[in-house]
Design a protein around this motif. Structure first.
Motif, PDB file in Angstrom:
ATOM      1  N   PHE A  42       0.816  -1.219   0.000  1.00 16.00           N
ATOM      2  CA  PHE A  42       0.000   0.000   0.000  1.00 16.00           C
ATOM      3  C   PHE A  42       0.850   1.270   0.000  1.00 16.00           C
ATOM      4  N   GLU A  43       2.131   1.145  -0.309  1.00 10.88           N
ATOM      5  CA  GLU A  43       3.053   2.280  -0.238  1.00 10.88           C
ATOM      6  C   GLU A  43       2.514   3.513  -0.962  1.00 10.88           C
ATOM      7  N   ASN A  44       2.058   3.352  -2.185  1.00 13.73           N
ATOM      8  CA  ASN A  44       1.540   4.505  -2.942  1.00 13.73           C
ATOM      9  C   ASN A  44       0.297   5.090  -2.283  1.00 13.73           C
ATOM     10  N   TYR A  45      -0.521   4.243  -1.701  1.00 12.38           N
ATOM     11  CA  TYR A  45      -1.728   4.734  -1.013  1.00 12.38           C
ATOM     12  C   TYR A  45      -1.338   5.516   0.238  1.00 12.38           C
ATOM     13  N   TRP A  46      -0.389   4.976   1.022  1.00 15.69           N
ATOM     14  CA  TRP A  46       0.022   5.669   2.243  1.00 15.69           C
ATOM     15  C   TRP A  46       0.539   7.065   1.900  1.00 15.69           C
ATOM     16  N   GLY A  70       0.109   8.855  -0.869  1.00 10.91           N
ATOM     17  CA  GLY A  70      -0.891   9.706  -1.517  1.00 10.91           C
ATOM     18  C   GLY A  70      -1.984  10.198  -0.597  1.00 10.91           C
ATOM     19  N   ASN A  71      -2.133   9.572   0.557  1.00 12.98           N
ATOM     20  CA  ASN A  71      -3.176   9.922   1.521  1.00 12.98           C
ATOM     21  C   ASN A  71      -2.569   9.973   2.920  1.00 12.98           C
ATOM     22  N   MET A  72      -1.612  10.873   3.108  1.00 10.99           N
ATOM     23  CA  MET A  72      -0.804  10.890   4.324  1.00 10.99           C
ATOM     24  C   MET A  72      -1.616  10.952   5.618  1.00 10.99           C
ATOM     25  N   GLN A  73      -2.764  11.578   5.593  1.00  9.15           N
ATOM     26  CA  GLN A  73      -3.561  11.678   6.817  1.00  9.15           C
ATOM     27  C   GLN A  73      -3.982  10.294   7.310  1.00  9.15           C
ATOM     28  N   PHE A  74      -4.242   9.380   6.387  1.00  9.76           N
ATOM     29  CA  PHE A  74      -4.688   8.035   6.772  1.00  9.76           C
ATOM     30  C   PHE A  74      -3.605   7.252   7.529  1.00  9.76           C
ATOM     31  N   PRO A  75      -2.387   7.103   6.975  1.00  8.66           N
ATOM     32  CA  PRO A  75      -1.381   6.362   7.746  1.00  8.66           C
ATOM     33  C   PRO A  75      -0.985   7.079   9.036  1.00  8.66           C
ATOM     34  N   CYS A  79       2.206  -4.022  12.896  1.00  6.94           N
ATOM     35  CA  CYS A  79       1.453  -3.187  11.956  1.00  6.94           C
ATOM     36  C   CYS A  79       2.028  -1.777  11.926  1.00  6.94           C
ATOM     37  N   PHE A  80       2.307  -1.223  13.105  1.00  9.46           N
ATOM     38  CA  PHE A  80       2.862   0.120  13.206  1.00  9.46           C
ATOM     39  C   PHE A  80       4.173   0.235  12.425  1.00  9.46           C
ATOM     40  N   SER A  81       5.100  -0.668  12.695  1.00 11.88           N
ATOM     41  CA  SER A  81       6.421  -0.560  12.072  1.00 11.88           C
ATOM     42  C   SER A  81       6.353  -0.794  10.565  1.00 11.88           C
ATOM     43  N   THR A  82       5.480  -1.689  10.115  1.00  9.16           N
ATOM     44  CA  THR A  82       5.378  -1.956   8.679  1.00  9.16           C
ATOM     45  C   THR A  82       4.773  -0.774   7.940  1.00  9.16           C
ATOM     46  N   ILE A  83       3.728  -0.177   8.504  1.00  8.98           N
ATOM     47  CA  ILE A  83       3.106   0.993   7.863  1.00  8.98           C
ATOM     48  C   ILE A  83       4.080   2.173   7.877  1.00  8.98           C
ATOM     49  N   LEU A  84       4.798   2.352   8.970  1.00  6.76           N
ATOM     50  CA  LEU A  84       5.787   3.423   9.045  1.00  6.76           C
ATOM     51  C   LEU A  84       6.895   3.205   8.014  1.00  6.76           C
ATOM     52  N   GLN A  85       7.381   1.976   7.920  1.00  7.59           N
ATOM     53  CA  GLN A  85       8.435   1.642   6.955  1.00  7.59           C
ATOM     54  C   GLN A  85       7.961   1.894   5.524  1.00  7.59           C
ATOM     55  N   SER A  86       6.773   1.440   5.203  1.00  6.00           N
ATOM     56  CA  SER A  86       6.245   1.587   3.854  1.00  6.00           C
ATOM     57  C   SER A  86       6.033   3.066   3.499  1.00  6.00           C
ATOM     58  N   THR A  87       5.485   3.821   4.438  1.00  7.31           N
ATOM     59  CA  THR A  87       5.238   5.245   4.202  1.00  7.31           C
ATOM     60  C   THR A  87       6.554   5.993   4.027  1.00  7.31           C
ATOM     61  N   ALA A  88       7.506   5.728   4.916  1.00  8.86           N
ATOM     62  CA  ALA A  88       8.808   6.399   4.823  1.00  8.86           C
ATOM     63  C   ALA A  88       9.523   6.033   3.527  1.00  8.86           C
ATOM     64  N   SER A  89       9.444   4.784   3.131  1.00 10.23           N
ATOM     65  CA  SER A  89      10.067   4.339   1.895  1.00 10.23           C
ATOM     66  C   SER A  89       9.447   5.049   0.700  1.00 10.23           C
ATOM     67  N   GLY A  90       8.140   5.153   0.686  1.00  6.51           N
ATOM     68  CA  GLY A  90       7.459   5.841  -0.410  1.00  6.51           C
ATOM     69  C   GLY A  90       7.814   7.310  -0.478  1.00  6.51           C
ATOM     70  N   LEU A  91       7.897   7.964   0.692  1.00  3.66           N
ATOM     71  CA  LEU A  91       8.276   9.378   0.719  1.00  3.66           C
ATOM     72  C   LEU A  91       9.707   9.571   0.239  1.00  3.66           C
ATOM     73  N   LEU A  92      10.601   8.696   0.657  1.00  2.00           N
ATOM     74  CA  LEU A  92      11.990   8.770   0.219  1.00  2.00           C
ATOM     75  C   LEU A  92      12.090   8.573  -1.292  1.00  2.00           C
ATOM     76  N   GLU A  93      11.351   7.588  -1.799  1.00  2.00           N
ATOM     77  CA  GLU A  93      11.351   7.321  -3.235  1.00  2.00           C
ATOM     78  C   GLU A  93      10.847   8.524  -4.024  1.00  2.00           C
ATOM     79  N   MET A  94       9.759   9.141  -3.549  1.00  2.00           N
ATOM     80  CA  MET A  94       9.226  10.327  -4.238  1.00  2.00           C
ATOM     81  C   MET A  94      10.242  11.454  -4.221  1.00  2.00           C
ATOM     82  N   ASN A  95      10.912  11.647  -3.095  1.00  2.00           N
ATOM     83  CA  ASN A  95      11.910  12.706  -2.974  1.00  2.00           C
ATOM     84  C   ASN A  95      13.075  12.447  -3.920  1.00  2.00           C
TER      85      ASN A  95
END
Length: 99
Positions: free
Chosen positions: A31-35, A37-42, A77-93
């Motif tokens: 769900f990396e792209n979803y996290w 793209g919808n930062m408020q949710f994660p 769940c916390f660490s996986t969602i955090l990892q996925s979100t951070a990875s997606g943000l890093l990739e976008m940057n």
């Protein structure tokens, strides 16, 4: 949102096999792209996980195996969602810098 809610519900089932829980939690990486793209949710989910973990840790009763499993599931769940979100943000940057 509904899919994530169902997956979270399954991940919190207390008698779920650890291997099944790992598969469910690992699916959050998809769900990396979803996290991103919808930062408020994660961010909301992460906040709820922290609150739930805090309540479990502040519970005055001795830690039961069920409480420990719930804490582990919440942290997974916390660490996986955090990892996925951070990875997606890093990739976008990085993509932004490359462009």
């Amino acid at each position: 949102v509904d899919i994530v809610d169902v997956l979270l519900g399954w991940a919190m089932v207390h008698d779920l096999a650890d291997s099944d829980r790992r598969i469910i939690v690992a699916s959050f990486l998809q769900f990396e792209n979803y996290w991103v793209g919808n930062m408020q949710f994660p961010l909301s989910l992460l906040s709820k996980f922290l609150g739930d973990m805090d309540m479990l840790l502040k519970d005055e009763s001795p830690g039961t195996p069920q409480q420990c499993k719930r804490l582990l599931a919440l942290f997974s769940c916390f660490s996986t969602i955090l990892q996925s979100t951070a990875s997606g943000l890093l990739e976008m940057n990085l993509l932004g810098q490359i462009v």
